[in-house]
Design an enzyme around this catalytic site. Structure first.
Site, short mmCIF file in Angstrom:
data_model
loop_
_atom_site.label_atom_id
_atom_site.label_comp_id
_atom_site.label_asym_id
_atom_site.label_seq_id
_atom_site.Cartn_x
_atom_site.Cartn_y
_atom_site.Cartn_z
N ASN A 186 26.67 -31.80 -2.38
CA ASN A 186 27.72 -32.39 -3.23
C ASN A 186 27.32 -33.76 -3.81
OD1 ASN A 186 27.94 -33.49 -0.62
ND2 ASN A 186 30.07 -34.06 -0.99
N GLU A 196 27.72 -35.76 10.28
CA GLU A 196 28.79 -36.10 9.32
C GLU A 196 29.28 -34.80 8.73
OE1 GLU A 196 29.86 -39.10 8.97
OE2 GLU A 196 28.30 -40.08 10.12
N CYS A 203 33.51 -34.99 0.60
CA CYS A 203 34.10 -34.84 1.93
C CYS A 203 35.28 -35.79 2.11
CB CYS A 203 33.05 -35.13 2.98
SG CYS A 203 32.25 -36.72 2.72
N GLU A 234 27.34 -43.78 10.46
CA GLU A 234 26.26 -44.22 9.58
C GLU A 234 26.65 -45.57 9.01
OE1 GLU A 234 25.97 -40.91 6.75
OE2 GLU A 234 24.34 -40.09 7.95
P1 NAD Z 1 26.07 -26.82 4.77
O1 NAD Z 1 26.44 -27.12 6.16
O2 NAD Z 1 26.13 -25.41 4.32
O3 NAD Z 1 24.59 -27.31 4.45
C1 NAD Z 1 24.19 -28.64 4.62
C2 NAD Z 1 22.69 -28.68 4.87
O4 NAD Z 1 22.40 -28.05 6.11
C3 NAD Z 1 21.86 -27.94 3.84
O5 NAD Z 1 20.68 -28.64 3.59
C4 NAD Z 1 21.58 -26.62 4.53
O6 NAD Z 1 20.42 -25.98 4.05
C5 NAD Z 1 21.41 -27.07 5.95
N1 NAD Z 1 21.61 -26.03 6.98
C6 NAD Z 1 22.41 -24.95 6.92
N2 NAD Z 1 22.34 -24.25 8.07
C7 NAD Z 1 21.50 -24.92 8.88
C8 NAD Z 1 21.03 -24.71 10.21
N3 NAD Z 1 21.42 -23.68 10.94
N4 NAD Z 1 20.19 -25.61 10.73
C9 NAD Z 1 19.79 -26.69 10.02
N5 NAD Z 1 20.18 -26.92 8.76
C10 NAD Z 1 21.04 -26.06 8.19
O7 NAD Z 1 26.99 -27.75 3.87
P2 NAD Z 1 27.09 -27.76 2.28
O8 NAD Z 1 27.85 -26.55 1.86
O9 NAD Z 1 25.77 -28.06 1.71
O10 NAD Z 1 27.98 -29.08 2.06
C11 NAD Z 1 29.37 -29.08 2.07
C12 NAD Z 1 29.89 -29.59 3.39
O11 NAD Z 1 29.36 -30.88 3.66
C13 NAD Z 1 31.40 -29.79 3.39
O12 NAD Z 1 31.93 -29.30 4.58
C14 NAD Z 1 31.58 -31.29 3.31
O13 NAD Z 1 32.77 -31.78 3.82
C15 NAD Z 1 30.40 -31.75 4.08
N6 NAD Z 1 30.09 -33.14 3.76
C16 NAD Z 1 30.37 -34.11 4.68
C17 NAD Z 1 30.12 -35.44 4.38
C18 NAD Z 1 30.40 -36.53 5.38
O14 NAD Z 1 29.92 -37.64 5.18
N7 NAD Z 1 31.14 -36.29 6.46
C19 NAD Z 1 29.59 -35.79 3.13
C20 NAD Z 1 29.32 -34.77 2.22
C21 NAD Z 1 29.57 -33.45 2.54
#
Ligand code: NAD
Length: 479
Positions: A149, A247, A281, A460
């Protein structure tokens, strides 16, 4: 067509298995490039490169590390337009937003932690016959995993403190949006960052991401992404006792009291609802409004939502661009349908948009506003991560707190009132890691950032990040 490559040991390369993935532009649905679909062998090469580089990197002074990070910041600045255009093309976000938020923030992240590299210090505790001093030493090679995002904004938020603290890094950007990480690798190369200090491996979560988490020589994982992924990472990393910063998702409350400044509050609540297509998020998707002004707020909110332009991210007057992928668009539309089935009334939006011209095959959704949903229903409990909000009335502070806390997530909250006594009371009782009063997404990089409950573990930002990326060792010296 662009060809994103891995950056390992200072060299640009393909995945060793030769596999690639397509990169799709969400605003048009067109494939505009390919990226490596890396496996565990690529991750291992990157980790080995990091281990070799660490022998030198850990010993160079904070001042010297600062110089490198400053050069990286300057490099992003020199290629500002290229970064902004690529971020917009890759994510679907308005180019104006990438120019205003994503790229300036990536630059600021490197500058901020450049300063931290030089200023970082630790404590000492003296006794009559001895002195204790605390060493904060770099961990070694650490893994940084980021979502789609805010691709370069969040990747740099991890990479910069990790490097500043003296670690080497293997980063795994989201496979949905790999492009600006590749540009960052080019900038690091130009900056003369020693080979192997930062390695970027592209690929899917279940393969490259998982290999990184499971690699025995990766000492810590800093992860931002979904809660379900965070659970998998925690389960894999815990038996190896890795340091973890998670996060995760959010379903954040926005609480509007009758004594707020209505005009400016409506503007800011709209921003908190729909910025970046609601794909932040921190977006406030559950809006609670004091009953006395519910109708008035609703009318003004709908009136202003109606004025938001959804369309081509490249046009200057676009407020809401494309949803990041066809799959995510489907997920959001599914939730909108669910909201209607759960008894919600759609006050505005609710449908996909067919933009004419260049973006005819892009993934667009109207900003969508619900009312009349029960706080217990799935639409109000689960993270949608799109331009969908719910309006719910409340009668007093206690009810607002109960409604806000009635959720498994606890990332952020915004509270709108002129009564600072009340604001402080609310801030004390809201279950969230970040509370904004009369503002939203106003960030000072020194402040701790992170969530509670299902929104994550760890913080963070500022010294919290420097401490996360270091191991603490107390030395007690008797004299
Ligand atoms: P996601 O969890 O699908 O993927 C995030 C990252 O993790 C990607 O690089 C993905 O390839 C990797 N990944 C996926 N499965 C994995 C595994 N088993 N082991 C290691 N890495 C793995 O999330 P997304 O769809 O890319 O992002 C959206 C989500 O991120 C939403 O839930 C949003 O709220 C959250 N988000 C949180 C914050 C925060 O600061 N709390 C900020 C931005 C986004």
């Amino acid at each position: 067509m662009i060809k994103v490559q891995n950056y390992i040991d200072g060299k640009f390369c393909e995945a060793q298995n030769g596999k690639t993935l397509d990169i799709v532009e969400p605003a048009t649905g067109n494939i505009f490039g390919t990226m490596p679909d890396s496996g565990s062998e690529d991750v291992d090469r990157a980790v080995q490169a990091g281990k070799r580089a660490f022998k030198e990197w850990k010993n160079i002074s904070g001042e010297k590390r600062m110089d490198y990070l400053m050069k990286i910041a300057e490099g992003i600045e020199r290629h500002f337009e290229e970064f902004a255009k690529m971020e917009s093309q890759d994510t679907g976000k308005p180019l104006s937003l990438a120019r205003k938020v994503d790229i300036p923030r990536a630059i600021a992240n490197f500058r901020f932690f450049a300063g931290a590299a030089w200023h970082f210090s630790s404590e000492s505790h003296s006794m009559p016959e001895a002195v204790n001093f605390t060493l904060r030493q770099p961990l070694g090679v650490v893994g940084c995993i980021s979502p789609w995002n805010l691709p370069i904004y969040l990747l740099s938020w991890k990479v910069a403190p990790a490097l500043a603290a003296g670690n080497c890094v293997v980063a795994k950007p989201s496979e949905v949006t790999p492009c600006t990480a590749w540009l960052l690798a080019r900038v690091c190369d130009e900056a003369g960052l020693p080979h192997g200090v930062l390695n970027i491996v592209h690929g899917v979560g279940n393969e490259a991401g998982r290999s990184l988490v499971e690699h025995p020589d990766i000492k810590a994982i800093s992860f931002t992404g979904g809660t379900a992924t965070g659970k998998q990472i925690a389960a894999a990393a815990a038996p190896m006792f890795k340091k973890l910063s998670l996060e995760l998702g959010g379903k954040n409350p926005t609480i509007v009291f009758a004594d707020c400044d209505l005009d400016s509050t409506v503007d800011e609540v709209i921003r908190a609802s729909f910025t970046n297509q609601g794909e932040i998020c921190l977006c406030g998707s559950r809006i609670f409004i004091e009953e006395k002004i519910f109708e008035q707020f609703k009318e003004a909110f709908i009136y202003k939502t109606r004025q938001l332009k959804v369309g081509d991210p490249l046009e200057n007057d676009t407020h809401i661009g494309a949803i990041v992928s066809a799959q995510h668009q489907q997920k959001i539309l599914h939730y909108i349908q669910l909201g209607a089935q759960e008894g919600g009334r759609i006050l505005f939006g609710g449908k996909k948009i067919n933009v004419i011209g260049r973006c005819a095959s892009g993934y667009f959704i109207e900003p969508t506003v619900f009312e009349g949903l029960s706080p217990e229903c799935r639409t109000m409990q689960e993270e949608i991560f799109g331009p969908v909000v719910t309006l719910t009335p409340f009668t007093n502070e206690q009810e607002a707190i109960e409604l806000a806390n009635n959720c498994s997530y606890g990332l952020s909250c915004s509270i709108w009132t002129k009564n600072l006594q009340r604001a402080m009371y609310m801030a004390n009782h809201i279950e969230a890691g970040v509370v904004w009063i009369n503002c939203w997404l106003l960030r000072d990089l020194r402040t701790p950032f992170g969530g509670v409950k299902q929104s994550g573990v760890g913080r963070e930002g500022g010294w919290e990040a420097m401490r996360f990326f270091t191991e603490t060792k107390n030395v007690c010296m008797k004299y």
